[in-house]
Design an enzyme around this catalytic site. Structure first.
Site, PDB file in Angstrom:
ATOM      1  N   LYS B  80      16.816  -8.662  12.777  1.00 52.57           N
ATOM      2  CA  LYS B  80      17.219  -9.204  14.082  1.00 52.57           C
ATOM      3  C   LYS B  80      15.946  -9.548  14.851  1.00 52.57           C
ATOM      4  O   LYS B  80      14.980  -8.768  14.823  1.00 52.57           O
ATOM      5  CB  LYS B  80      18.024  -8.124  14.817  1.00 52.57           C
ATOM      6  N   SER B 155      25.578  -8.083  19.540  1.00 49.50           N
ATOM      7  CA  SER B 155      24.492  -9.047  19.592  1.00 49.50           C
ATOM      8  C   SER B 155      23.733  -9.238  18.282  1.00 49.50           C
ATOM      9  O   SER B 155      22.940 -10.182  18.182  1.00 49.50           O
ATOM     10  CB  SER B 155      23.496  -8.619  20.674  1.00 49.50           C
ATOM     11  N   SER B 179      26.697  -3.472  19.181  1.00 51.16           N
ATOM     12  CA  SER B 179      26.051  -4.697  18.692  1.00 51.16           C
ATOM     13  C   SER B 179      25.747  -4.732  17.199  1.00 51.16           C
ATOM     14  O   SER B 179      25.388  -5.787  16.673  1.00 51.16           O
ATOM     15  CB  SER B 179      24.753  -4.949  19.467  1.00 51.16           C
TER      16      SER B 179
END
Lengths: 63, 464
Positions: B80, B155, B179
């Protein structure tokens, strides 16, 4: 919580002016909606706590 | 040889150890697939092809020379884009950091590299992991590989999408209110939010200090366990890092679950109208499978899910504002439309409200522990149903709608895994959560892996 009364948009504008943030009128309207909504949900959080109900992040001098 | 991108980490590790495949062949397969299909889902912000090839060649040399480091050696993974990477851009999917090149790796990245993992690149996210995708950001929004019209959840959106689309074997995400588990659920992958403090957050852009948790997503729970094996451990540079005993999570994934006691938090999702019938049925069927495997599953009443939801939301709102206050004051226009407002909102909450939320957190943690007495795990639906489409207007304050089913375990800090339990009639993944006691990732992994081995869902992949 100690502030159960939701502010009107006008009251919120006054508060926003003191927040230190640079806000457009649209920002203020959106934030007012968000704040009022959050405040309503925060009614679930108890207002009175026993002395022993410390928050989890307790300062430790040895850390 | 079958398509190498369909292999899981555990299988690929065994083949690498036996010399039946090479890391460079694996890596080239993934790079080729990224080149061919990622433009459809935009899961990558940066692809580090040359660095990946160098790491893969080195892994092959070491493995051939008898110096295999472990199951992650030579395995292609991605990060990420809030994980700092030495010499490689770390953007946070934000205009603020779009040209930022860190000097050193995040501790978790260092651990992955030490284990011999091959880093393929950096994955799209919601801006600074705030939980909302808006179009006014410097990189395209990540799309769901099961249907590109749909949101992948976030996310850690790029992490879920890339794993599901066979664009990496495992990916790092972060979980503050769900997330990791939301994109894992919407993209049909496995994912684990470890216990708060098990993995270092040093070198990862923060959203909320007291809730942020780093963790892996992969196609199977066993693969997540193998990643946890190299990621877990104390880091003196992370104030929230815990000192824990070393656990073999890969071995835990092979454990039988006969006698495991599971508390089903049905009241969190069935009392609400929001959950779809298919999700309810998917969880019920998963309960049946876990019982067939020898676990006991009982309905247990936990505190109302709205309590966890609002508690976590107040903490995130205030801590995110504190972290981003300077930028929010000086250059608010550089944030995405939704991010800006979410980060501004914390300016209107008081210190007393924050402290009350922290006290409430403690109470909820104790009440959850009491409800779990006599049980090893908590089980519940992972999310409410179908993902949102890109065409639907995205609410600025999404938390005013439905309560989050993932937030309870952020508030209590417990480890929680997302496990795919089938597909809806529209073809979207259904999933449930399994949460353990603090630092008992082993039981979570055992139950998730046993369920996956007993069901056919890991054989279904999205077609791109």
């Amino acid at each position: 919580m100690s502030s159960p009364k939701a502010p009107t948009l006008e009251e919120f504008r006054t508060r926003a002016a003191l927040s230190g943030l640079t806000l457009t009128p649209e920002d203020v309207e959106h934030l007012h909606k968000g704040y009022v909504g959050l405040l309503a949900m925060m009614q679930r959080i108890p207002t009175h706590w026993a002395w022993a109900a410390e928050p989890p992040q307790v300062f430790r001098a040895d850390k | 040889m079958t398509d190498l991108t369909l292999l899981g980490i555990a299988d690929a590790g065994r083949l690498l150890a036996r010399g039946e495949i090479t890391s460079i062949a694996l890596t080239e397969s993934f790079l080729k697939r990224i080149e061919a299909v990622d433009s459809k889902i935009s899961s990558y912000i940066t692809v580090t092809a040359d660095l990946a090839r160098n790491a893969a060649h080195q892994a092959d040399r070491e493995i051939k020379g008898g110096a295999r480091r472990g199951p992650m050696h030579g395995i292609p993974v991605a990060l990420k884009d809030i994980y700092e990477t030495a010499g490689v851009k770390t953007t946070g999917h934000s205009h603020f950091k779009k040209d930022y090149v860190p000097a050193i790796d995040a501790e978790t990245v260092r651990r992955l590299k030490d284990a011999g993992a091959v880093i393929l690149g950096k994955l799209g996210t919601h801006e600074f992991a705030n939980g909302a995708m808006t179009p006014d950001q410097p990189f395209p929004a990540v799309r769901n590989p099961w249907n590109v019209k749909y949101q992948p959840g976030g996310s850690s959106s790029g992490s879920g999408a890339a794993v599901a689309a066979q664009l990496c074997m495992g990916a790092m995400g972060s979980d503050t209110g769900g997330s990791i588990r939301n994109p894992a659920g919407f993209c049909g992958t496995a994912g684990i939010k470890p216990t708060y403090g098990l993995l270092s957050r040093c070198g990862i852009f923060p959203l909320s200090f007291s809730l942020d948790t780093a963790g892996p997503l992969a196609w199977t729970t066993e693969d997540c366990a193998l990643m946890l094996d190299v990621l877990a451990g104390h880091d003196p540079n992370d104030q929230g890092s815990a000192r824990t005993t070393k656990v073999d999570y890969g071995a835990a994934a092979q454990r039988p679950i006969k006698g495991l006691r599971i508390a089903l938090a049905r009241n969190w999702y069935e009392d609400k109208d929001a959950v779809t019938l298919e999700m309810k049925k998917g969880v019920d069927e998963a309960v049946r499978v876990l019982k067939d495997l020898g676990a006991t599953v009982d309905d247990v009443v936990f505190p109302d899910v709205w309590d966890y939801h609002i508690c976590g939301r107040v903490i995130i709102t205030i801590e995110a504002h504190a972290i981003h206050r300077q930028e929010v004051i000086e250059t608010p226009e550089k944030f995405g439309y939704t991010t800006r407002r979410r980060f501004q909102l914390g300016a209107f909450l008081t210190a007393e409200q924050y402290i009350s939320a922290l006290r409430f957190r403690r109470q909820l943690t104790l009440d959850t522990r009491a409800a779990m007495r006599g049980y090893d795990l908590v089980m519940c639906a992972n999310h409410w149903g179908a993902p949102e489409t890109f065409e639907e207007p995205q609410p600025i304050f999404h938390f005013l709608g439905k309560p989050s089913l993932t937030m309870p375990f952020n508030v209590t800090g417990q480890p929680a895994a997302t496990v795919c339990c089938g597909f809806s009639s529209d073809g979207y993944p259904l999933s449930f959560q399994l949460a353990g006691r603090a630092f008992d990732e082993a039981s979570v992994v055992a139950a998730g892996a046993a369920y996956e081995r007993a069901t056919p869902w890991r054989a279904h992949r999205p077609k791109l």
